[in-house]
Design an enzyme around this catalytic site. Structure first.
Site, short mmCIF file in Angstrom:
data_model
loop_
_atom_site.label_atom_id
_atom_site.label_comp_id
_atom_site.label_asym_id
_atom_site.label_seq_id
_atom_site.Cartn_x
_atom_site.Cartn_y
_atom_site.Cartn_z
CB CYS A 126 2.36 3.83 2.26
SG CYS A 126 3.22 2.68 2.44
NE ARG A 135 5.33 -6.73 4.06
CZ ARG A 135 6.75 -5.95 3.65
NH1 ARG A 135 6.02 -5.07 3.31
NH2 ARG A 135 6.75 -7.22 3.23
CG ASP A 332 8.26 -13.29 -1.44
OD1 ASP A 332 8.15 -14.84 -1.12
OD2 ASP A 332 8.91 -12.47 -0.78
#
Ligand SMILES: *Cc1c(COP(=O)(O)O)cnc(C)c1O
Ligand code: SF4
Length: 370
Positions: A126, A135, A332
């Protein structure tokens, strides 16, 4: 105060706006923190040990969006400067992989939880490492691109044998940092599967490195439509002239852009902040898609808000704002239970065709729906 004027006063404009310069001059590691400490006169000694567990890097462009000298109180700074809380996270239920992506991964780099769509983790790189990333477990050092020729074959094999998979999401790591020939190969391999109808790329490049959205990249993406880009703005101050130009370039290539925001304590958990963010997104024609409750990822507990915070913000948004500015609020769930929508119902009772509703302006109305 601009951080650029303090840390990079002599960089010519054309270099500043060159993504290669930005990537090469990312602040990272303990040296990067020391440079910041010296230049800004802030004490980051509690931050340094965190880097042994969670890596750190950010682009000069993104850091320059911070306006408070004390970066630890700035909504940009807080997203990218490590916090000592990361290694002291004791929240119950938290784990490196609360969504159990590993156990839903039949092939390395592919996660298949929902029947009609799969997620591909295209790389481990990234431009800037968001402290709230879900993550964090994949932040490997050194940075490495993960899908080789053989891996790609396994992925496409899995997908093409399952014709009910109609959408492929490519996320990461940031897919838009892949070398263009790798990206073209990946997109080409997926496009070649006739049962895949739609490709969706998840990328934070428009926010943290907008100069990477070049004409060449856009021409490449255009070849693989229908393709959607889902990006990740968390705060109104991220919507800069540069970011707008990058988004427009993508849109003019025929690629619709949507956005997911993570609800982050101390950063964007006020109604006004999110209201302004979602309206500003609509103004650049980016559809707010999801507002995420911060996942139970180990090392992010200090960002997690109470469920009521998000729900009451959503209620106010419904009262005050047009539907195009309102994302779905979702969590989530830990344990790999998948996404759930957090929507307080406005239908309070319904019996014999008679319904009681709570209206947008908080009145109760009883209506015969016959
Ligand atoms: C979130 C997610 C998706 C995409 O879900 P949408 O509701 O379509 O945005 C797909 N696969 C996995 C594993 C996910 O976590
Ligand atoms: S850009 Fe996305 S994948 Fe990368 S660190 Fe931020 S949240 Fe994580």
């Amino acid at each position: 105060m601009r951080i650029k004027d303090i840390l990079w006063p002599d960089v010519p404009e054309n270099q500043w706006h060159d993504w290669r310069w930005q990537m090469k001059n990312r602040l990272k590691g303990p040296e990067g923190l020391e440079r910041l400490e010296k230049a800004l006169g802030v004490d980051l000694s509690a931050q340094k040990p965190v880097l042994k567990t969670y890596k750190w890097a950010t682009t000069p462009y993104y850091l320059d969006l911070a306006r408070k000298r004390n970066l630890l109180e700035d909504p940009i700074g807080q997203q990218v400067i490590p916090s000592p809380f990361e290694t002291k996270d004791t929240s119950r239920n938290s784990s490196p992989d609360p969504l159990q992506e590993q156990s839903y991964s039949p092939v390395p780099g592919l996660i298949h939880r929902y029947r009609d769509r799969v997620l591909i983790l295209a790389s481990s790189v990234c431009a800037s490492y968001c402290r709230h990333c879900n993550r964090k477990r994949t932040w490997r050092s050194p940075e490495a691109l993960s899908i080789g020729e053989k891996g790609l074959g396994r992925l496409t094999d899995y997908i093409s044998k399952r014709p009910h998979i109609r959408e492929v999401l490519i996320s990461g790591g940031d897919p838009l940092l892949l070398p263009l020939n790798h990206l073209a190969r990946l997109l080409g391999a997926i496009r070649a599967i006739s049962t895949v109808k739609v490709i969706r790329i998840g990328s934070r490049v428009p926010v943290v490195l907008p100069m990477k959205i070049t004409d060449r990249l856009c021409r490449l993406l255009k070849r693989f439509r229908p393709l959607w880009l889902n990006t990740h703005f968390n705060h109104p101050s991220e919507i800069t002239r540069r970011a707008k130009a990058a988004i427009e370039k993508i849109q003019l290539s025929g690629i619709p852009v949507s956005n997911q925001t993570v609800l982050l304590k101390g950063i964007n958990d006020r109604y006004e902040t999110l209201h302004d963010l979602f309206c500003a997104l609509q103004e650049i024609m980016v559809r707010p898609y999801y507002l995420f409750q911060c996942d139970h990822v180990k090392g992010t507990g200090h960002f997690r808000t109470d469920l009521h915070v998000g729900i009451s913000i959503m209620e106010r948004l419904w009262g005050d704002t047009g539907g195009m500015c309102i994302p779905r609020f979702v969590a989530d769930l830990p344990g790999g239970n998948g996404k759930v929508r957090l929507i307080p119902s406005q239908l309070l009772e319904y019996e014999n065709k008679v319904a009681v509703f709570r209206t947008f302006d908080n009145r109760l109305v009883k209506i015969n729906m016959n």
